[in-house]
Each structure stands twice: as C-alpha cells, then as structure tokens.
Design a protein around this motif. Structure first.
Motif, PDB file in Angstrom:
ATOM      1  N   ASP A 139      -6.294  -2.754  -5.748  1.00  0.00           N
ATOM      2  CA  ASP A 139      -6.942  -3.268  -4.542  1.00  0.00           C
ATOM      3  C   ASP A 139      -5.823  -3.524  -3.542  1.00  0.00           C
ATOM      4  O   ASP A 139      -5.134  -4.543  -3.611  1.00  0.00           O
ATOM      5  N   ASN A 140      -5.641  -2.599  -2.624  1.00  0.00           N
ATOM      6  CA  ASN A 140      -4.524  -2.708  -1.690  1.00  0.00           C
ATOM      7  C   ASN A 140      -4.699  -3.873  -0.717  1.00  0.00           C
ATOM      8  O   ASN A 140      -3.720  -4.432  -0.234  1.00  0.00           O
ATOM      9  N   ASP A 141      -5.934  -4.242  -0.432  1.00  0.00           N
ATOM     10  CA  ASP A 141      -6.161  -5.377   0.468  1.00  0.00           C
ATOM     11  C   ASP A 141      -5.707  -6.677  -0.187  1.00  0.00           C
ATOM     12  O   ASP A 141      -5.129  -7.551   0.473  1.00  0.00           O
ATOM     13  N   LYS A 142      -5.976  -6.816  -1.475  1.00  0.00           N
ATOM     14  CA  LYS A 142      -5.596  -8.037  -2.190  1.00  0.00           C
ATOM     15  C   LYS A 142      -4.205  -7.939  -2.802  1.00  0.00           C
ATOM     16  O   LYS A 142      -3.698  -8.916  -3.341  1.00  0.00           O
ATOM     17  N   LYS A 143      -3.608  -6.752  -2.758  1.00  0.00           N
ATOM     18  CA  LYS A 143      -2.290  -6.525  -3.356  1.00  0.00           C
ATOM     19  C   LYS A 143      -2.311  -6.819  -4.852  1.00  0.00           C
ATOM     20  O   LYS A 143      -1.444  -7.533  -5.380  1.00  0.00           O
ATOM     21  N   GLY A 176       0.794  -1.213   0.000  1.00  0.00           N
ATOM     22  CA  GLY A 176       0.000   0.000   0.000  1.00  0.00           C
ATOM     23  C   GLY A 176       0.828   1.264   0.000  1.00  0.00           C
ATOM     24  O   GLY A 176       0.294   2.341  -0.235  1.00  0.00           O
TER      25      GLY A 176
END
Length: 128
Positions: free
Chosen positions: A72-76, A29
């Motif tokens: 999508d920073n959560d999923k990288k 992120g």
C-alpha cells in the motif's frame, strides 16, 4: 529509508499469518521491496519481491501459491500474507528495500545484493 517488520508469532501448521513492514522516509513508492527469511543455522534466503507498482512479483518456489506479497504505497506498508504454514517456514522474516530492478531470467530482485536497507526482522514459529 527505515523499515520495521511486525506480525510474527507462534502458530500451528496450517495456520495463516500476515506480516507487515512499515517504511519511513521519502519516495517509498519508488522502491521495489522484498521479503527474506533466515531459519536457525541457515543463511538468509529470498521469499518474495514486488516492484514499486506491485505489478511485478517473484516468489521462492517453496512459498509459491501459499504466500502473497502486496503493498500500500499510500500507507507506506508492505505485506506478506502467509497461508498454509508449515514448520519449514519457521524463521526470522526480514523486509528490505531494493536499489532498483534486477532481473535474472524471469526472476525479480531475488538476491540480497539487490537491497540496500533492511528491517530488524520478525520471528515466525510454526509448530507441527
């Protein structure tokens, strides 16, 4: 940071493709990301970039209005949605992680030197 791009293929003019770039390693992120491409016999050229939040983006003039970069920073995962493809879009597409935020006028992270880690590339071929 390791990057792996996928989603390329053979399509017809006017079709769409979505490229994905999976990022492994920590602090995804914190990194701005970019997409570049290299057509046969040509140098690598900038396509799109996005800040860590995704709020700041830049696009090459040749793809503006047709391509959209998102993340999508959560999923990288970083995406490149490509619409209205033309044969001129045929190239190997690379994703990359940026060293920081570099502005040249209003343009954001548009040079290869801005990036420190590159994926292996995914081939996009557009037939007429």
């Amino acid at each position: 940071v390791q990057l792996q791009a996928s989603g390329g293929g053979l399509v017809q003019a006017g079709d769409s493709l979505r490229l994905s770039c999976v990022v492994s390693g920590s602090s995804f992120g914190n990194y701005a990301m970019g997409w570049f491409r290299q057509a046969p016999g040509k140098g690598r050229e900038f396509v799109a970039s996005a800040s860590w939040s995704g709020e700041i983006t830049s696009y090459a003039e040749s793809v503006k209005g047709r391509f959209t970069m998102s993340r999508d920073n959560d999923k990288k995962i970083v995406y490149l949605q490509m619409n209205s493809l033309t044969p001129e879009d045929t190239a190997v597409y690379y994703c990359a992680s940026a060293r920081g935020s570099y502005y040249r006028g209003s343009r954001y992270n548009t040079e290869e030197i801005d990036y420190f880690s590159w994926g292996q590339g995914t081939q996009v071929t557009v037939s007429s």
